[in-house]
Enzyme design. Structure first.
Site, short mmCIF file in Angstrom:
data_model
loop_
_atom_site.label_atom_id
_atom_site.label_comp_id
_atom_site.label_asym_id
_atom_site.label_seq_id
_atom_site.Cartn_x
_atom_site.Cartn_y
_atom_site.Cartn_z
N HIS A 1 -35.03 24.95 18.99
CA HIS A 1 -35.56 23.63 19.32
C HIS A 1 -37.09 23.66 19.43
CE1 HIS A 1 -35.35 19.51 20.96
NE2 HIS A 1 -36.46 19.87 21.59
N HIS B 1 -37.93 18.20 12.37
CA HIS B 1 -37.08 18.08 11.18
C HIS B 1 -37.91 17.61 10.00
CE1 HIS B 1 -36.96 14.23 13.37
NE2 HIS B 1 -36.89 13.65 12.19
N HIS C 1 -37.55 15.65 6.37
CA HIS C 1 -36.72 14.84 5.49
C HIS C 1 -36.96 15.30 4.05
CE1 HIS C 1 -36.07 11.43 8.46
NE2 HIS C 1 -37.12 12.01 9.01
P1 DGP Z 1 -37.25 10.49 12.40
O1 DGP Z 1 -37.14 11.07 13.82
O2 DGP Z 1 -37.75 9.08 12.38
O3 DGP Z 1 -38.07 11.38 11.48
O4 DGP Z 1 -35.79 10.38 11.79
C1 DGP Z 1 -34.65 10.93 12.36
C2 DGP Z 1 -33.55 10.85 11.35
O5 DGP Z 1 -32.40 11.48 11.90
C3 DGP Z 1 -33.12 9.43 10.96
O6 DGP Z 1 -33.37 9.24 9.57
C4 DGP Z 1 -31.63 9.37 11.24
C5 DGP Z 1 -31.24 10.82 11.45
N1 DGP Z 1 -30.22 11.03 12.47
C6 DGP Z 1 -30.28 10.61 13.75
N2 DGP Z 1 -29.18 10.97 14.41
C7 DGP Z 1 -28.40 11.64 13.52
C8 DGP Z 1 -27.13 12.26 13.61
O7 DGP Z 1 -26.46 12.30 14.64
N3 DGP Z 1 -26.65 12.85 12.48
C9 DGP Z 1 -27.35 12.85 11.30
N4 DGP Z 1 -26.79 13.44 10.26
N5 DGP Z 1 -28.57 12.27 11.19
C10 DGP Z 1 -29.08 11.67 12.28
#
Ligand code: DGP
Length: 113
Positions: free
Chosen positions: A46, A100, A102
């Site tokens: 984390h 994370h 993308h």
């Molecule tokens: P961001 O923090 O804005 O960079 O985007 C977080 C991304 O994580 C968003 O596109 C949706 C994804 N996300 C959130 N919760 C979950 C989850 O429980 N499972 C998956 N597979 N994706 C998730």
């Protein structure tokens, strides 16, 4: 970390469509895809965001990009083009506070604002 949704995916406590995993990194499909291919690549450890990574984590960060490259090939978007994005903090719209990246592609992506 308790109450971190991505730590729970790492621990397999909640389901995700996992496409890649090794001892340091895991990749799974974004739950809310914004393109035909939308994967998330995360360190298993984390980190809140990129700010909390240290110089000693250079190897891990480079490895994540290497995994992104490999997945782009596997997903068939290496030639057509793709984006690797890490949102950091409020102004960038970071929602999940676990570092994370993308990996997005599969159609023409909009210009950045
Ligand atoms: P961001 O923090 O804005 O960079 O985007 C977080 C991304 O994580 C968003 O596109 C949706 C994804 N996300 C959130 N919760 C979950 C989850 O429980 N499972 C998956 N597979 N994706 C998730």
């Amino acid at each position: 970390m308790a109450d971190c949704i991505f730590c729970k995916i790492v621990a397999k406590e909640i389901p995700a469509q996992i496409l890649y995993e090794d001892k340091d990194v895991i990749s799974f499909r974004d739950i809310n895809p914004m393109a035909p291919v939308h994967l998330l690549i995360i360190p298993k450890q984390h980190y809140q965001d990129l700010n909390t990574a240290a110089p000693a984590d250079e190897c891990l960060l480079g490895h994540i990009l290497a995994v992104a490259q490999k997945l782009a090939v596997e997903q068939g978007i290496a030639e057509s083009g793709y984006r690797v994005v890490a949102n950091n903090g409020l102004n960038a719209g970071q929602i999940v506070d676990h570092l994370h990246f993308h990996l997005i592609g599969g159609h023409l992506l909009p210009d950045f604002a």
